[in-house]
Design a protein around this motif. Sequence first.
Motif, PDB file in Angstrom:
ATOM      1  N   GLU A 127       6.410  21.910   6.996  1.00 52.61           N
ATOM      2  CA  GLU A 127       6.301  21.621   5.574  1.00 52.61           C
ATOM      3  C   GLU A 127       4.932  21.001   5.310  1.00 52.61           C
ATOM      4  OE1 GLU A 127       8.491  22.422   3.367  1.00 52.61           O
ATOM      5  OE2 GLU A 127      10.270  22.826   4.602  1.00 52.61           O
ATOM      6  N   ARG A 128       4.433  21.208   4.103  1.00 49.78           N
ATOM      7  CA  ARG A 128       3.160  20.620   3.717  1.00 49.78           C
ATOM      8  C   ARG A 128       3.403  19.444   2.784  1.00 49.78           C
ATOM      9  NH1 ARG A 128      -1.363  20.957   5.955  1.00 49.78           N
ATOM     10  NH2 ARG A 128      -2.575  21.278   4.057  1.00 49.78           N
ATOM     11  N   GLY A 129       2.439  18.525   2.744  1.00 52.37           N
ATOM     12  CA  GLY A 129       2.590  17.380   1.877  1.00 52.37           C
ATOM     13  C   GLY A 129       1.330  16.531   1.824  1.00 52.37           C
ATOM     14  N   SER A 130       1.413  15.425   1.076  1.00 48.84           N
ATOM     15  CA  SER A 130       0.302  14.491   0.912  1.00 48.84           C
ATOM     16  C   SER A 130       0.765  13.087   1.255  1.00 48.84           C
ATOM     17  CB  SER A 130      -0.223  14.512  -0.526  1.00 48.84           C
ATOM     18  OG  SER A 130      -0.729  15.783  -0.871  1.00 48.84           O
ATOM     19  N   VAL A 131      -0.134  12.314   1.840  1.00 46.09           N
ATOM     20  CA  VAL A 131       0.149  10.915   2.145  1.00 46.09           C
ATOM     21  C   VAL A 131      -0.534  10.060   1.081  1.00 46.09           C
ATOM     22  CG1 VAL A 131      -0.178   9.052   3.802  1.00 46.09           C
ATOM     23  CG2 VAL A 131       0.352  11.368   4.610  1.00 46.09           C
ATOM     24  N   LEU A 132       0.263   9.287   0.355  1.00 46.10           N
ATOM     25  CA  LEU A 132      -0.246   8.504  -0.753  1.00 46.10           C
ATOM     26  C   LEU A 132       0.315   7.089  -0.705  1.00 46.10           C
ATOM     27  CD1 LEU A 132       0.253  11.145  -3.598  1.00 46.10           C
ATOM     28  CD2 LEU A 132      -1.906  10.513  -2.508  1.00 46.10           C
ATOM     29  N   PRO A 133      -0.382   6.123  -1.316  1.00 48.87           N
ATOM     30  CA  PRO A 133       0.188   4.775  -1.395  1.00 48.87           C
ATOM     31  C   PRO A 133       1.412   4.760  -2.309  1.00 48.87           C
ATOM     32  CG  PRO A 133      -1.827   4.915  -2.685  1.00 48.87           C
ATOM     33  CD  PRO A 133      -1.719   6.203  -1.925  1.00 48.87           C
ATOM     34  N   ARG A 134       2.270   3.813  -2.092  1.00 47.97           N
ATOM     35  CA  ARG A 134       3.495   3.728  -2.897  1.00 47.97           C
ATOM     36  C   ARG A 134       3.170   3.555  -4.371  1.00 47.97           C
ATOM     37  NH1 ARG A 134       6.773  -0.977  -0.219  1.00 47.97           N
ATOM     38  NH2 ARG A 134       8.135  -0.550  -2.007  1.00 47.97           N
ATOM     39  N   MET A 135       2.109   2.790  -4.672  1.00 49.51           N
ATOM     40  CA  MET A 135       1.659   2.636  -6.059  1.00 49.51           C
ATOM     41  C   MET A 135       0.369   3.422  -6.214  1.00 49.51           C
ATOM     42  SD  MET A 135       2.552  -1.371  -6.897  1.00 49.51           S
ATOM     43  CE  MET A 135       1.824  -2.043  -5.394  1.00 49.51           C
ATOM     44  N   ALA A 136       0.509   4.704  -6.533  1.00 49.15           N
ATOM     45  CA  ALA A 136      -0.657   5.589  -6.580  1.00 49.15           C
ATOM     46  C   ALA A 136      -1.193   5.802  -7.988  1.00 49.15           C
ATOM     47  CB  ALA A 136      -0.295   6.935  -5.964  1.00 49.15           C
ATOM     48  N   SER A 137      -0.362   5.636  -9.001  1.00 50.21           N
ATOM     49  CA  SER A 137      -0.752   5.974 -10.364  1.00 50.21           C
ATOM     50  C   SER A 137      -1.187   4.741 -11.154  1.00 50.21           C
ATOM     51  CB  SER A 137       0.427   6.648 -11.095  1.00 50.21           C
ATOM     52  OG  SER A 137       0.124   6.811 -12.464  1.00 50.21           O
ATOM     53  N   GLY A 138      -2.443   4.767 -11.619  1.00 50.25           N
ATOM     54  CA  GLY A 138      -2.926   3.671 -12.457  1.00 50.25           C
ATOM     55  C   GLY A 138      -2.236   3.623 -13.799  1.00 50.25           C
ATOM     56  N   HIS A 139      -1.751   4.780 -14.277  1.00 50.12           N
ATOM     57  CA  HIS A 139      -1.039   4.811 -15.558  1.00 50.12           C
ATOM     58  C   HIS A 139       0.280   4.039 -15.474  1.00 50.12           C
ATOM     59  CE1 HIS A 139      -3.836   7.646 -17.258  1.00 50.12           C
ATOM     60  NE2 HIS A 139      -3.662   8.484 -16.258  1.00 50.12           N
ATOM     61  N   VAL A 140       0.853   3.991 -14.269  1.00 51.48           N
ATOM     62  CA  VAL A 140       2.151   3.325 -14.090  1.00 51.48           C
ATOM     63  C   VAL A 140       1.976   1.891 -13.625  1.00 51.48           C
ATOM     64  CG1 VAL A 140       4.327   3.363 -12.823  1.00 51.48           C
ATOM     65  CG2 VAL A 140       3.285   5.516 -13.591  1.00 51.48           C
ATOM     66  N   TYR A 141       1.076   1.671 -12.656  1.00 48.29           N
ATOM     67  CA  TYR A 141       1.001   0.364 -11.995  1.00 48.29           C
ATOM     68  C   TYR A 141      -0.219  -0.463 -12.396  1.00 48.29           C
ATOM     69  CZ  TYR A 141       4.588   2.458  -9.059  1.00 48.29           C
ATOM     70  OH  TYR A 141       5.740   3.072  -8.609  1.00 48.29           O
ATOM     71  N   ASN A 142      -1.086   0.109 -13.210  1.00 50.12           N
ATOM     72  CA  ASN A 142      -2.259  -0.615 -13.701  1.00 50.12           C
ATOM     73  C   ASN A 142      -3.084  -1.164 -12.535  1.00 50.12           C
ATOM     74  OD1 ASN A 142      -4.087  -1.666 -15.491  1.00 50.12           O
ATOM     75  ND2 ASN A 142      -2.647  -3.008 -16.549  1.00 50.12           N
ATOM     76  N   GLU A 143      -3.519  -2.416 -12.600  1.00 57.17           N
ATOM     77  CA  GLU A 143      -4.423  -2.971 -11.590  1.00 57.17           C
ATOM     78  C   GLU A 143      -3.754  -3.195 -10.239  1.00 57.17           C
ATOM     79  OE1 GLU A 143      -6.141  -6.447 -13.252  1.00 57.17           O
ATOM     80  OE2 GLU A 143      -7.330  -5.344 -14.752  1.00 57.17           O
ATOM     81  N   TRP A 152       0.732   0.619   6.916  1.00 53.44           N
ATOM     82  CA  TRP A 152       1.496   1.869   6.978  1.00 53.44           C
ATOM     83  C   TRP A 152       2.786   1.775   6.178  1.00 53.44           C
ATOM     84  CZ3 TRP A 152       0.082   6.546   8.758  1.00 53.44           C
ATOM     85  CH2 TRP A 152      -1.135   6.607   9.458  1.00 53.44           C
ATOM     86  N   GLY A 153       3.322   0.563   6.039  1.00 54.09           N
ATOM     87  CA  GLY A 153       4.519   0.387   5.236  1.00 54.09           C
ATOM     88  C   GLY A 153       4.282   0.627   3.758  1.00 54.09           C
ATOM     89  N   GLN A 154       3.006   0.638   3.346  1.00 51.72           N
ATOM     90  CA  GLN A 154       2.661   0.852   1.945  1.00 51.72           C
ATOM     91  C   GLN A 154       2.396   2.317   1.631  1.00 51.72           C
ATOM     92  OE1 GLN A 154       2.992  -1.819   0.160  1.00 51.72           O
ATOM     93  NE2 GLN A 154       2.460  -0.954  -1.835  1.00 51.72           N
ATOM     94  N   LEU A 155       2.482   3.170   2.653  1.00 51.58           N
ATOM     95  CA  LEU A 155       2.244   4.599   2.458  1.00 51.58           C
ATOM     96  C   LEU A 155       3.559   5.371   2.485  1.00 51.58           C
ATOM     97  CD1 LEU A 155      -0.836   5.337   4.756  1.00 51.58           C
ATOM     98  CD2 LEU A 155      -0.815   4.747   2.326  1.00 51.58           C
ATOM     99  N   GLU A 156       3.529   6.559   1.899  1.00 51.95           N
ATOM    100  CA  GLU A 156       4.674   7.459   1.993  1.00 51.95           C
ATOM    101  C   GLU A 156       4.190   8.897   1.920  1.00 51.95           C
ATOM    102  OE1 GLU A 156       7.119   6.048  -1.159  1.00 51.95           O
ATOM    103  OE2 GLU A 156       5.930   6.984  -2.749  1.00 51.95           O
ATOM    104  N   LEU A 157       4.920   9.755   2.578  1.00 49.64           N
ATOM    105  CA  LEU A 157       4.621  11.185   2.567  1.00 49.64           C
ATOM    106  C   LEU A 157       5.454  11.859   1.489  1.00 49.64           C
ATOM    107  CD1 LEU A 157       3.617  13.918   3.546  1.00 49.64           C
ATOM    108  CD2 LEU A 157       5.190  13.743   5.488  1.00 49.64           C
ATOM    109  N   ARG A 158       4.769  12.564   0.609  1.00 49.61           N
ATOM    110  CA  ARG A 158       5.440  13.313  -0.445  1.00 49.61           C
ATOM    111  C   ARG A 158       5.336  14.795  -0.100  1.00 49.61           C
ATOM    112  NH1 ARG A 158       3.237   9.891  -5.747  1.00 49.61           N
ATOM    113  NH2 ARG A 158       3.310   7.860  -4.699  1.00 49.61           N
TER     114      ARG A 158
END
Length: 222
Positions: A127-143, A152-158
């Motif tokens: 399967e293919r995917g991307s590794v991103l931080p749990r809070m990746a979107s500035g629109h949602v999580y701001n600063e 590594w606990g702050q990352l997740e594979l989507r």
Amino acid sequence: LLRLNPMQKLPIDADYLKTTLLELLAIPSPTGLTDEIVHYTGAKLDALGVSYELTRRGTIRAILRRTMPERRRYNPACAIVAHLDTLGAMVREIKPNGRLGLMPVGTWSSRWAEGGRVTLFTDSGRERGSVLPRMASGHVYNEAIDTQPVSWGQLELRVDEHIDSADDARALGIRVGDFVAFDAGPELLDNGFIASRHLDNKAGVAAVLAALKAVVEADVPM
């Protein structure tokens, strides 16, 4: 490998070196998942006519034999060592939302894993995917995107599939312990520089193979 006149140099096939390096970089090989790249390298040695054996641990032991002049008959042999495996990751948990927690394979910082495109190896396929931080979107999580921890606990594979739950992920055959390989993403610059993940030590392996090719084609006595 050789004792040559200091002014004598063997020609290295630059195209062979580059092609071999790119082919090595295209083969996923995190530590523990190296069968494919071992077989590839064995085929390269076969093409050069260099004999080798595989140890029970999957190590390639190649021997380049040449007729040795009498005056050097008792000189000690030399060994060149390089490794085919790379850094990577492994599925540590399947989260309720279907995203995957990771743990590193090898010692490397999670900050270099962020944004990586990856291949996930399951028992049934890839399967293919991307590794991103749990809070990746500035629109949602701001600063908070810039103050979250680096770990590594702050990352997740989507995974690039329609997954909304842990059951969805398991239905695709995803399990804890599955290997994750990061794309090398090589870039060849006009000035001769090469930028890529996993040059350690696939660049070394490519250099060894190119050197072997030069020795074999020049028929240099050892």
